[in-house]
Design an enzyme around this catalytic site. Structure first.
Site, mmCIF file in Angstrom:
data_model
loop_
_atom_site.group_PDB
_atom_site.id
_atom_site.type_symbol
_atom_site.label_atom_id
_atom_site.label_comp_id
_atom_site.label_asym_id
_atom_site.label_seq_id
_atom_site.Cartn_x
_atom_site.Cartn_y
_atom_site.Cartn_z
ATOM 1 N N SER A 14 0.748 -1.170 -0.181
ATOM 2 C CA SER A 14 -0.120 -0.086 -0.102
ATOM 3 C C SER A 14 0.729 1.191 0.046
ATOM 4 O O SER A 14 1.744 1.414 -0.883
ATOM 5 C CB SER A 14 -0.794 -0.035 1.255
ATOM 6 O OG SER A 14 -2.238 0.776 1.081
ATOM 7 N N ASP A 56 -8.320 -5.220 -6.177
ATOM 8 C CA ASP A 56 -8.104 -4.115 -5.687
ATOM 9 C C ASP A 56 -8.206 -2.784 -6.334
ATOM 10 O O ASP A 56 -7.905 -2.253 -7.107
ATOM 11 C CB ASP A 56 -6.380 -3.926 -5.267
ATOM 12 C CG ASP A 56 -6.028 -3.074 -4.433
ATOM 13 O OD1 ASP A 56 -6.786 -2.176 -3.859
ATOM 14 O OD2 ASP A 56 -4.789 -2.875 -3.921
ATOM 15 N N HIS A 81 -6.865 -5.459 -1.841
ATOM 16 C CA HIS A 81 -5.885 -4.917 -1.224
ATOM 17 C C HIS A 81 -5.105 -5.854 -0.459
ATOM 18 O O HIS A 81 -3.951 -5.651 -0.011
ATOM 19 C CB HIS A 81 -6.230 -3.725 -0.639
ATOM 20 C CG HIS A 81 -5.003 -2.742 -0.487
ATOM 21 N ND1 HIS A 81 -4.455 -2.064 -1.594
ATOM 22 C CD2 HIS A 81 -4.798 -1.907 0.589
ATOM 23 C CE1 HIS A 81 -3.655 -1.196 -1.084
ATOM 24 N NE2 HIS A 81 -3.935 -1.123 0.349
#
Length: 696
Positions: free
Chosen positions: A558, A641, A673
């Site tokens: 991320s 995602d 994600h």
């Protein structure tokens, strides 16, 4: 962009965790955990052993606070799924009793004063006596129940249910084309997290309830369109009953389209059953307002609140409303920290809460005070562990979950007088008794601007300071998520260290636990001081003789994946290998495809066409530094995602390939994600460590 790590408790924790180069005022005290002494084995943690651990959750306490119901989820490699069952155990010691054994997974809704455990199983309510007896199915309705809350008087049930509001899907818009699969949109919020919006919105429903019989449900938002718990992270905490059972509360962001995508302004609404009128209890509060909970005596209502609309990582405070005087007070407003979660004390005079502090998550308390003086926040626990959920209050303490960097979650009682944790569950004791010790150390270094920068460092089993070890810099996501002593089943630092790596986890700018300013300083400065913090931390650790300076890597997901992409262009030869999972690569295309625009608008400053944000899309944009890429890089990307869409990973891989940089793409088409499938997680781990073995 999104809710930790472990150290073996007790003597292991006391002996294996130390602190190096610490400023005296920042010294973190060793914990006072009283538990059995774990005799460590010689086995090293492996991905397979990691997934064989039981995942423990505190489900609830009996009315007298003496009995714990907890859940354990166990993963089956053969079936590639987890099975959760409930267990009962006296808090002061005694036989552990398996409470449920049916295949499917159970979650406690409530434990009644008469000793019945009401739980959800396969979408229906069931009841079973806490101290023995047969389970009874209470409900048999066509649609599964979700986010269930029973009224205090037992006469009503509150739950959520999806309602078709907009015909976005072709099969709804054109019933004669039943085999079509097309989505049609005229506004934003067309997808979120890992799902496209099919036009169905979760509404709160209310129904009469009598011995398991549910009356005709009433849609509390039949005249309004758009409600949803804060998916994928919300749930039953978005609902509450008034103590007199005459009203219900629910959390809602009553916005649509572009407004919904750009706002965090949720409010708490009160629906009066008799009048059928709805009122907004938090009108004028512009950020997230969530988790409403009445005090035990029903006189006060507390909830979590952020001030700033659009800032999802704003300081979270506890607000309390006095129903008699109509006064509202911010109990934690003057405190330099941010709240994770809270519960009321049994006497209703204070609230217990958890919050990150100095690389850990600890217990705090604050008294309810409606006077002129600010309420005083008091830290209760202190030690080398994280406190997770607060299950409830018992005589002389709190029942909590807790982890360390090398110990998965178990349930403990935190004793107020002894100021220590007493183990209640020991689900994974035998497994961890076989695992070789991995030393954990706290370390303070100086950042490039002179600030004190704290890091956790975890070392391989049988660490020998006369030898040299490959070393990994871990870059945390969030970007305002804390790096503390939690325990992850993917980014597992015990597992990394067990493969022979030293791992450093800096608490760089942007992380909570070091004051509100430190937490907020990352916004609009993604590629600035936080990246310099990472370089300062790894440069400092690399001065140690046991760090192999020719074998240093950087890994993260991320914002951590973004950090790896940024470091790839600015590290100036520090790293030999890089791994990025679902990282942001091109801030311009990311802004055009991510779904929660409030996050991008606040943290980046806004859209790429606004000249005021030029630095974000140039100097702080990884794609602008690709000309300097020359380090082998592994890229993970989830196909579902929508927070960091698929193009980010594909663009980065294509750039690396065209520049003839050794690179590999691991595409997970069914993952979002995160990586949720057990088999996919095993592939992830094998590719992760295979790449490091190949390149580092």
């Amino acid at each position: 962009m999104m809710k930790k790590i472990s150290i073996l408790t007790c003597a292991i924790l006391l002996s294996s965790v130390t602190f190096a180069q610490q400023a005296p005022e920042k010294r973190v005290n060793r914990s006072l955990i009283t538990n059995k002494l774990y005799h460590l084995g010689n086995e090293r943690m492996t991905p397979e052993k990691l997934w064989e651990l039981g995942r423990v959750s505190g489900e609830g306490l009996s009315a007298d606070g003496k009995m714990l119901i907890y859940g354990v989820s166990n993963y089956s490699f053969g079936e590639n799924k987890s099975e959760k069952n409930l267990y009962a155990v006296p808090l002061k010691g005694g036989e552990v009793r398996q409470f449920t054994s049916e295949t499917g997974g159970e979650s406690v809704v409530e434990i009644t004063k008469t000793g019945d455990v009401i739980y959800l199983f396969k979408g229906q309510l069931w009841s079973k006596p806490l101290h023995g007896g047969e389970a009874r199915q209470l409900t048999k309705i066509a649609d599964d129940l979700e986010n269930v809350k029973l009224s205090p008087d037992g006469k009503y049930i509150l739950f959520s249910r999806p309602v078709l509001v907009k015909k976005y899907h072709s099969v709804d818009k054109y019933p004669d084309l039943a085999k079509s699969n097309v989505y049609i949109y005229d506004d934003l919020d067309y997808r979120h997290w890992d799902s496209f919006n099919d036009g169905r919105f979760n509404h709160p429903f209310l129904a009469s309830y009598d011995e398991g019989t549910i009356g005709e449900p009433i849609d509390l938002m039949a005249d309004e369109a758009f409600y949803s718990p804060q998916a994928p992270f919300g749930g039953a905490d978005d609902f509450a009953w008034s103590p007199d059972s005459k009203a219900v509360l629910y959390v809602c962001k009553k916005k649509f389209g572009k407004e919904y995508a750009q706002s965090t302004n949720t409010d708490i609404y009160r629906y009066d059953i008799a009048t059928k009128l709805t009122s907004n209890l938090t009108e004028g509060l512009m950020g997230y307002d969530t988790h409403p909970v009445y005090s035990p005596n029903g006189k006060n209502l507390a909830w979590l609140s952020m001030k700033t609309d659009g800032f999802e990582a704003d300081k979270t405070d506890i607000l309390v409303f006095d129903r008699a005087s109509k006064k509202r007070v911010n109990l934690t407003g003057a405190w330099d920290g941010t709240v994770n979660s809270f519960i009321w004390s049994k006497d209703g005079r204070k609230l217990f809460f958890t919050a990150p502090t100095k690389g850990t998550v600890q217990l705090f308390e604050v008294e309810v005070n409606f006077g002129k003086a600010a309420s005083t926040v008091k830290q209760l626990s202190e030690g080398l562990f994280d406190i997770g959920d607060i299950v409830g209050e018992t005589d002389g303490g709190l029942v909590v979950s807790s982890t360390t960097l090398t110990r998965a979650a178990e349930i403990y009682v935190y004793d107020f007088k002894k100021k220590s944790l007493q183990a209640v569950t020991k689900v994974n004791d035998d497994a961890f008794a076989k695992i070789a010790e991995t030393k954990v150390e706290g370390r303070f270094t100086k950042a490039s601007d002179g600030a004190d920068l704290f890091s956790w460092v975890i070392y391989p089993p049988n660490f020998d300071p006369t030898k040299k070890y490959p070393t990994l810099l871990f870059c945390q996501g969030g970007p305002q998520s804390a790096t503390t002593l939690g325990y992850s089943f993917r980014w597992n630092f015990q597992l990394m260290a067990s493969q022979g790596y030293i791992v450093i986890l800096p608490n760089r700018r942007g992380m909570p636990g070091w004051g509100v300013k430190w937490n907020q300083d990352i916004s609009k400065d993604w590629g600035g001081q936080p990246i310099r913090d990472y370089l300062s931390a790894i440069d400092d650790l690399a001065k140690e003789s046991y760090v192999d300076k020719e074998r240093i890597g950087a890994v993260g997901a991320s914002y951590g994946g973004y950090s790896v992409f940024m470091l790839a262009g600015v590290h100036e030869g520090r790293f030999k290998s890089l791994i990025s999972h679902c990282g942001l690569f091109d801030m311009t295309s990311w802004y055009g495809t991510t779904e929660e625009l409030f996050f991008a608008n606040y943290d980046l400053g806004g859209p790429y066409w606004d000249k005021n944000n030029e630095k974000t899309y140039t100097e702080f944009n990884p794609i602008k530094h690709v000309d300097k890429w020359n380090t082998p890089i592994l890229i993970f990307q989830g196909g579902k995602d929508f927070r960091v869409p698929i193009g980010q990973g594909l663009e980065a891989f294509q750039a690396a390939q065209l520049k003839n940089v050794k690179s590999r793409l691991v595409y997970l088409p069914e993952e979002n994600h995160w990586v949720l499938s057990g088999h996919n997680a095993q592939v992830w781990q094998r590719e992760f460590f295979g790449w490091l073995k190949e390149t580092l």
